[in-house]
Design a protein around this motif. Structure first.
Motif, PDB file in Angstrom:
ATOM      1  N   TYR A   1       0.858  -1.181   0.000  1.00 42.53           N
ATOM      2  CA  TYR A   1       0.000   0.000   0.000  1.00 42.53           C
ATOM      3  C   TYR A   1       0.898   1.236   0.000  1.00 42.53           C
ATOM      4  O   TYR A   1       1.710   1.424   0.908  1.00 42.53           O
ATOM      5  CB  TYR A   1      -0.900   0.019   1.228  1.00 42.53           C
ATOM      6  N   VAL A   2       0.771   2.049  -1.020  1.00 41.82           N
ATOM      7  CA  VAL A   2       1.636   3.215  -1.189  1.00 41.82           C
ATOM      8  C   VAL A   2       0.826   4.486  -0.943  1.00 41.82           C
ATOM      9  O   VAL A   2      -0.152   4.762  -1.655  1.00 41.82           O
ATOM     10  CB  VAL A   2       2.266   3.256  -2.590  1.00 41.82           C
ATOM     11  N   LEU A   3       1.233   5.232   0.064  1.00 36.35           N
ATOM     12  CA  LEU A   3       0.588   6.501   0.401  1.00 36.35           C
ATOM     13  C   LEU A   3       1.304   7.643  -0.296  1.00 36.35           C
ATOM     14  O   LEU A   3       2.526   7.768  -0.204  1.00 36.35           O
ATOM     15  CB  LEU A   3       0.618   6.726   1.910  1.00 36.35           C
ATOM     16  N   SER A   4       0.543   8.479  -0.983  1.00 35.78           N
ATOM     17  CA  SER A   4       1.070   9.726  -1.557  1.00 35.78           C
ATOM     18  C   SER A   4       0.318  10.894  -0.958  1.00 35.78           C
ATOM     19  O   SER A   4      -0.905  10.829  -0.767  1.00 35.78           O
ATOM     20  CB  SER A   4       0.932   9.729  -3.080  1.00 35.78           C
ATOM     21  N   GLU A   5       1.037  11.965  -0.677  1.00 34.58           N
ATOM     22  CA  GLU A   5       0.437  13.113   0.005  1.00 34.58           C
ATOM     23  C   GLU A   5      -0.558  13.867  -0.861  1.00 34.58           C
ATOM     24  O   GLU A   5      -1.509  14.459  -0.356  1.00 34.58           O
ATOM     25  CB  GLU A   5       1.534  14.080   0.456  1.00 34.58           C
ATOM     26  N   GLY A   6      -0.340  13.858  -2.182  1.00 39.57           N
ATOM     27  CA  GLY A   6      -1.058  14.795  -3.033  1.00 39.57           C
ATOM     28  C   GLY A   6      -0.389  16.152  -2.952  1.00 39.57           C
ATOM     29  O   GLY A   6       0.714  16.302  -2.416  1.00 39.57           O
ATOM     30  N   THR A   7      -1.021  17.155  -3.500  1.00 37.99           N
ATOM     31  CA  THR A   7      -0.460  18.506  -3.445  1.00 37.99           C
ATOM     32  C   THR A   7      -1.285  19.344  -2.501  1.00 37.99           C
ATOM     33  O   THR A   7      -2.513  19.281  -2.472  1.00 37.99           O
ATOM     34  CB  THR A   7      -0.424  19.155  -4.833  1.00 37.99           C
ATOM     35  N   TRP A   8      -0.591  20.127  -1.725  1.00 42.53           N
ATOM     36  CA  TRP A   8      -1.132  20.873  -0.598  1.00 42.53           C
ATOM     37  C   TRP A   8      -2.303  21.768  -1.000  1.00 42.53           C
ATOM     38  O   TRP A   8      -2.295  22.399  -2.044  1.00 42.53           O
ATOM     39  CB  TRP A   8       0.010  21.703  -0.018  1.00 42.53           C
ATOM     40  N   HIS A   9      -3.304  21.812  -0.116  1.00 40.65           N
ATOM     41  CA  HIS A   9      -4.498  22.645  -0.290  1.00 40.65           C
ATOM     42  C   HIS A   9      -5.211  22.261  -1.581  1.00 40.65           C
ATOM     43  O   HIS A   9      -5.074  22.910  -2.615  1.00 40.65           O
ATOM     44  CB  HIS A   9      -4.150  24.135  -0.288  1.00 40.65           C
ATOM     45  N   VAL A  10      -5.979  21.187  -1.487  1.00 45.01           N
ATOM     46  CA  VAL A  10      -6.597  20.610  -2.679  1.00 45.01           C
ATOM     47  C   VAL A  10      -7.551  21.596  -3.343  1.00 45.01           C
ATOM     48  O   VAL A  10      -8.576  21.982  -2.794  1.00 45.01           O
ATOM     49  CB  VAL A  10      -7.345  19.314  -2.336  1.00 45.01           C
ATOM     50  N   ALA A  11      -7.175  22.036  -4.510  1.00 47.39           N
ATOM     51  CA  ALA A  11      -7.984  22.895  -5.388  1.00 47.39           C
ATOM     52  C   ALA A  11      -7.297  22.838  -6.735  1.00 47.39           C
ATOM     53  O   ALA A  11      -6.076  22.718  -6.803  1.00 47.39           O
ATOM     54  CB  ALA A  11      -8.039  24.336  -4.871  1.00 47.39           C
ATOM     55  N   PRO A  12      -8.034  22.877  -7.818  1.00 46.10           N
ATOM     56  CA  PRO A  12      -7.399  22.769  -9.145  1.00 46.10           C
ATOM     57  C   PRO A  12      -6.258  23.772  -9.294  1.00 46.10           C
ATOM     58  O   PRO A  12      -6.426  24.932  -8.913  1.00 46.10           O
ATOM     59  CB  PRO A  12      -8.550  23.097 -10.099  1.00 46.10           C
ATOM     60  N   PRO A  13      -5.067  23.357  -9.825  1.00 44.87           N
ATOM     61  CA  PRO A  13      -4.741  22.028 -10.357  1.00 44.87           C
ATOM     62  C   PRO A  13      -4.160  21.082  -9.316  1.00 44.87           C
ATOM     63  O   PRO A  13      -3.497  20.109  -9.670  1.00 44.87           O
ATOM     64  CB  PRO A  13      -3.695  22.349 -11.413  1.00 44.87           C
ATOM     65  N   SER A  14      -4.353  21.349  -8.035  1.00 49.47           N
ATOM     66  CA  SER A  14      -3.852  20.461  -6.998  1.00 49.47           C
ATOM     67  C   SER A  14      -4.622  19.154  -7.013  1.00 49.47           C
ATOM     68  O   SER A  14      -5.671  19.030  -7.650  1.00 49.47           O
ATOM     69  CB  SER A  14      -3.975  21.145  -5.633  1.00 49.47           C
ATOM     70  N   SER A  15      -4.102  18.149  -6.275  1.00 47.18           N
ATOM     71  CA  SER A  15      -4.756  16.844  -6.265  1.00 47.18           C
ATOM     72  C   SER A  15      -4.776  16.283  -4.852  1.00 47.18           C
ATOM     73  O   SER A  15      -3.877  16.553  -4.049  1.00 47.18           O
ATOM     74  CB  SER A  15      -4.024  15.877  -7.203  1.00 47.18           C
ATOM     75  N   PRO A  16      -5.799  15.485  -4.513  1.00 49.96           N
ATOM     76  CA  PRO A  16      -5.874  14.898  -3.171  1.00 49.96           C
ATOM     77  C   PRO A  16      -4.860  13.785  -2.999  1.00 49.96           C
ATOM     78  O   PRO A  16      -4.338  13.227  -3.970  1.00 49.96           O
ATOM     79  CB  PRO A  16      -7.304  14.353  -3.117  1.00 49.96           C
ATOM     80  N   GLY A  17      -4.586  13.449  -1.747  1.00 49.60           N
ATOM     81  CA  GLY A  17      -3.734  12.314  -1.461  1.00 49.60           C
ATOM     82  C   GLY A  17      -4.403  11.013  -1.850  1.00 49.60           C
ATOM     83  O   GLY A  17      -5.616  10.959  -2.081  1.00 49.60           O
ATOM     84  N   SER A  18      -3.602   9.929  -1.903  1.00 46.71           N
ATOM     85  CA  SER A  18      -4.158   8.636  -2.302  1.00 46.71           C
ATOM     86  C   SER A  18      -3.411   7.494  -1.638  1.00 46.71           C
ATOM     87  O   SER A  18      -2.261   7.651  -1.200  1.00 46.71           O
ATOM     88  CB  SER A  18      -4.098   8.460  -3.823  1.00 46.71           C
TER      89      SER A  18
END
Length: 362
Positions: free
Chosen positions: A40-57
């Motif tokens: 299981y690989v956790l990625s943070e995503g990009t801070w403060h989710v709003a386009p073009p940012s992305s949520p963690g997964s």
């Protein structure tokens, strides 16, 4: 389960606009090991989710590194551990007042959610929902450090809050359970700090979290790990990640100053014979990565590999075969090396930026 340490999202927040430097690196596949079943690989995503940012997964892979499923977890994926038959994931949220942080719980065998919604908890110190940063577990409890400078524990049945303690600090980060069964927490900020990075303490608490003492350490401690009764390791990020280092200290002698092991250690992980470290040289033209190994028996420091162009910010050791897994800052790749170093033997793209941690399960 694997011991995991990573350079967390507080240092990556300022990097969202830095161009990824190696998005087209070649992929290879290594021979599968049947000693483990899923990663299981956790990625943070990009801070403060709003386009073009992305949520963690959280991405689930089989032992051929074939992607099986992806779970979006929100803003920002900050830690992932296994305890018993369950996985616990800390989502820190955007900031102390955003009310969008919490804990996900998954079945470690199937990857299925055991909490239909993210579990959220009140943080008395801020008057908002808790902002979880890192996780540790022991004695039927999961311990959670909070970025406000607090710590809490939850049970493993219905995930109810058990204990809570406001610390004499802010921006609490790495947490671990010592061989003495005490809870150790790195505080990257001092009490009343208005920014992260000025803290010089590690808090020490009993399992009930009803008392606190502090150990004085170098500036901006980040992650911590217990190795033996008289040996623990932690790293510091110094001034904004510019003066990172790895230290050890004896928890039975808290008044003795920590010993410097090596500089350039923005992230670290403990293997069977070595500690592995990673650090990014932000002053270099291509953000070169410095990867070292430290022999546990005598603290001898040597180069792990000369693969230096990948902006690695996190490390996980595969407990089944000793592989050393480096997660990419800014990019979405996980690189897998043999414990001896040399060239990487496998690389997978998670699809989400800032790869933070891996849990391997049987």
């Amino acid at each position: 389960s694997a011991i995991m340490f990573a350079m967390g999202s507080c240092t990556n927040d300022v990097l969202d606009n830095v161009q990824q430097v190696d998005s087209s690196l070649p992929q290879t596949r290594a021979t599968a090991s049947n000693d483990w079943t899923y990663a299981y690989v956790l990625s943070e995503g990009t801070w403060h989710v709003a386009p073009p940012s992305s949520p963690g997964s959280i991405v689930r892979y089989d032992n051929n590194w074939t992607k099986k499923s992806t779970l979006e977890i929100g803003d920002t994926g900050n830690d992932l551990i296994q305890y018993g038959s369950k996985l616990y994931c800390a989502v820190s949220g955007h900031d102390l007042t955003a009310d969008n942080g919490g804990i996900w719980v998954l079945n470690a065998k199937t990857g299925q959610l055991l909490t239909p919604q993210m579990k959220q908890y009140d943080d008395e110190k801020t008057g908002h929902k808790a902002m979880p940063r890192h996780l540790a577990a022991a004695n039927g409890k999961v311990y959670i450090s909070l970025y406000s400078g607090a710590v809490m524990s939850i049970d493993t049945i219905n995930y109810a809050l058990l204990d809570y303690k406001e610390l004499n600090a802010t921006y609490s980060e790495g947490i671990c359970i010592g061989k003495d069964n005490k809870v150790y927490i790195c505080n990257s900020g001092n009490a009343d700090d208005t920014y992260a990075g000025g803290g010089t303490t590690i808090s020490v608490l009993p399992p009930t979290l009803d008392d606190e003492i502090q150990i004085t350490v170098p500036k901006n401690p980040k992650m911590i790990a217990a190795y033996s009764d008289n040996k623990m390791y932690f790293n510091v990020l110094g001034d904004g990640g510019a003066n990172t280092a790895l230290y050890k200290f004896n928890p039975t002698k808290p008044k003795v100053a920590p010993t410097l092991i090596t500089e350039r250690a923005g992230g670290f992980a403990i293997g069977s014979k070595y500690i592995y470290t990673t650090d990014i040289d932000w002053s270099s033209p291509y953000y070169e990565c410095i990867m070292l190994k430290v022999k546990l028996s005598n603290d001898e420091v040597s180069i792990f590999t000369n693969d230096s162009g990948y902006t690695f910010g996190s490390i996980t050791i595969n407990p089944f075969n000793g592989d050393v897994c480096f997660g990419q800052s800014m990019g979405d790749a996980l690189y897998i090396y043999d414990s001896a170093g040399g060239d990487y033997k496998d690389m997978v793209n998670t699809g989400t930026a800032n790869v933070n941690a891996v849990v391997f399960v049987k």
